[in-house]
Design a protein around this motif. Structure first.
Motif, mmCIF file in Angstrom:
data_model
loop_
_atom_site.group_PDB
_atom_site.id
_atom_site.type_symbol
_atom_site.label_atom_id
_atom_site.label_comp_id
_atom_site.label_asym_id
_atom_site.label_seq_id
_atom_site.Cartn_x
_atom_site.Cartn_y
_atom_site.Cartn_z
ATOM 1 N N UNK A 34 63.003 -15.671 26.797
ATOM 2 C CA UNK A 34 63.020 -14.237 27.056
ATOM 3 C C UNK A 34 63.510 -13.457 25.842
ATOM 4 N N UNK A 35 64.489 -13.999 25.133
ATOM 5 C CA UNK A 35 64.952 -13.360 23.898
ATOM 6 C C UNK A 35 63.838 -13.317 22.862
ATOM 7 N N UNK A 36 63.053 -14.378 22.815
ATOM 8 C CA UNK A 36 61.923 -14.413 21.897
ATOM 9 C C UNK A 36 60.903 -13.333 22.246
ATOM 10 N N UNK A 37 60.619 -13.168 23.544
ATOM 11 C CA UNK A 37 59.698 -12.118 23.980
ATOM 12 C C UNK A 37 60.225 -10.737 23.606
ATOM 13 N N UNK A 38 61.520 -10.527 23.705
ATOM 14 C CA UNK A 38 62.098 -9.236 23.350
ATOM 15 C C UNK A 38 61.972 -8.957 21.850
ATOM 16 N N UNK A 39 62.063 -9.986 21.031
ATOM 17 C CA UNK A 39 61.850 -9.804 19.591
ATOM 18 C C UNK A 39 60.375 -9.534 19.291
ATOM 19 N N UNK A 40 59.490 -10.224 20.010
ATOM 20 C CA UNK A 40 58.061 -9.999 19.833
ATOM 21 C C UNK A 40 57.672 -8.584 20.244
ATOM 22 N N UNK A 41 58.347 -8.028 21.238
ATOM 23 C CA UNK A 41 58.046 -6.675 21.698
ATOM 24 C C UNK A 41 58.246 -5.654 20.573
ATOM 25 N N UNK A 42 59.231 -5.873 19.735
ATOM 26 C CA UNK A 42 59.466 -4.987 18.597
ATOM 27 C C UNK A 42 58.292 -5.057 17.631
ATOM 28 N N UNK A 43 57.829 -6.247 17.325
ATOM 29 C CA UNK A 43 56.706 -6.406 16.404
ATOM 30 C C UNK A 43 55.424 -5.823 16.992
ATOM 31 N N UNK A 44 55.185 -6.060 18.269
ATOM 32 C CA UNK A 44 53.975 -5.542 18.916
ATOM 33 C C UNK A 44 54.007 -4.016 18.950
ATOM 34 N N UNK A 82 68.776 1.037 32.462
ATOM 35 C CA UNK A 82 68.044 1.072 33.726
ATOM 36 C C UNK A 82 66.946 0.015 33.737
ATOM 37 N N UNK A 83 66.244 -0.124 32.639
ATOM 38 C CA UNK A 83 65.157 -1.105 32.553
ATOM 39 C C UNK A 83 65.671 -2.534 32.662
ATOM 40 N N UNK A 84 66.846 -2.802 32.113
ATOM 41 C CA UNK A 84 67.427 -4.142 32.225
ATOM 42 C C UNK A 84 67.697 -4.464 33.688
ATOM 43 N N UNK A 85 68.200 -3.490 34.433
ATOM 44 C CA UNK A 85 68.475 -3.719 35.852
ATOM 45 C C UNK A 85 67.194 -3.885 36.662
ATOM 46 N N UNK A 86 66.103 -3.225 36.256
ATOM 47 C CA UNK A 86 64.845 -3.320 36.989
ATOM 48 C C UNK A 86 64.125 -4.643 36.753
ATOM 49 N N UNK A 87 64.291 -5.226 35.563
ATOM 50 C CA UNK A 87 63.658 -6.510 35.294
ATOM 51 C C UNK A 87 63.172 -6.631 33.859
ATOM 52 N N UNK A 88 62.791 -7.837 33.508
ATOM 53 C CA UNK A 88 62.392 -8.131 32.133
ATOM 54 C C UNK A 88 61.139 -7.367 31.728
ATOM 55 N N UNK A 89 60.178 -7.207 32.621
ATOM 56 C CA UNK A 89 58.938 -6.488 32.294
ATOM 57 C C UNK A 89 59.201 -5.049 31.873
ATOM 58 N N UNK A 90 60.048 -4.367 32.620
ATOM 59 C CA UNK A 90 60.405 -2.997 32.275
ATOM 60 C C UNK A 90 61.146 -2.942 30.937
ATOM 61 N N UNK A 91 62.008 -3.922 30.722
ATOM 62 C CA UNK A 91 62.759 -3.979 29.475
ATOM 63 C C UNK A 91 61.824 -4.201 28.288
ATOM 64 N N UNK A 92 60.816 -5.051 28.452
ATOM 65 C CA UNK A 92 59.852 -5.280 27.384
ATOM 66 C C UNK A 92 59.081 -4.012 27.048
ATOM 67 N N UNK A 93 58.655 -3.270 28.065
ATOM 68 C CA UNK A 93 57.923 -2.018 27.825
ATOM 69 C C UNK A 93 58.828 -1.023 27.105
ATOM 70 N N UNK A 94 60.069 -0.938 27.521
ATOM 71 C CA UNK A 94 61.004 -0.018 26.864
ATOM 72 C C UNK A 94 61.216 -0.408 25.404
ATOM 73 N N UNK A 95 61.262 -1.690 25.109
ATOM 74 C CA UNK A 95 61.420 -2.133 23.721
ATOM 75 C C UNK A 95 60.201 -1.783 22.867
ATOM 76 N N UNK A 96 59.008 -1.910 23.458
ATOM 77 C CA UNK A 96 57.790 -1.548 22.721
ATOM 78 C C UNK A 96 57.792 -0.055 22.424
ATOM 79 N N UNK A 97 58.110 0.760 23.413
ATOM 80 C CA UNK A 97 58.139 2.215 23.209
ATOM 81 C C UNK A 97 59.264 2.616 22.268
ATOM 82 N N UNK A 98 60.353 1.910 22.306
ATOM 83 C CA UNK A 98 61.505 2.214 21.453
ATOM 84 C C UNK A 98 61.147 2.105 19.977
ATOM 85 N N UNK A 99 60.270 1.212 19.638
ATOM 86 C CA UNK A 99 59.908 1.002 18.242
ATOM 87 C C UNK A 99 58.941 2.071 17.749
ATOM 88 N N UNK A 100 58.126 2.580 18.635
ATOM 89 C CA UNK A 100 57.097 3.569 18.237
ATOM 90 C C UNK A 100 57.642 4.761 17.570
#
Length: 100
Positions: A34-44, A82-100
């Motif tokens: 899951x940590x790896x996916x969170x790092x990939x979300x930044x690159x994506x 909030x996204x962390x509490x909702x689940x990993x999928x929401x957290x991944x989307x927030x990480x992708x948007x955070x980088x934009x």
């Protein structure tokens, strides 16, 4: 980040531990995959944002593009807990948007 897990089955010895103490242990919130996916979300997110922002920069100028990117990043950052509490999928989307 870690999550608190109450410790059960602990014998309380008078004089050593007061009854007001809360016994918890901390476990990692995400495993290595899951940590790896969170790092990939930044690159994506960086890859996805490159082309639209370049076109917007040429069409609208730097001020509008940097302001919109900063606002998107700020809002996504505010929503991270909030996204962390909702689940990993929401957290991944927030990480992708955070980088934009």
């Amino acid at each position: 980040m870690h999550k608190e897990i109450p410790v059960t089955g602990v014998e309380i010895v008078p004089g050593n531990i007061t009854s007001s103490m809360k016994l918890v242990k901390f476990e990692p919130m995400f495993d290595q995959k899951e940590k790896s996916w969170l790092m990939w979300a930044v690159a994506i997110g960086s890859i996805i944002a490159t082309f639209p922002f370049n076109v917007a920069y040429a069409h609208y100028g730097a001020r509008v593009v940097f302001f919109s990117a900063g606002m998107m990043s700020a809002i996504a950052t505010l929503l991270i807990p909030l996204c962390i509490n909702l689940g990993l999928g929401y957290f991944l989307v927030a990480r992708v948007v955070q980088v934009c």
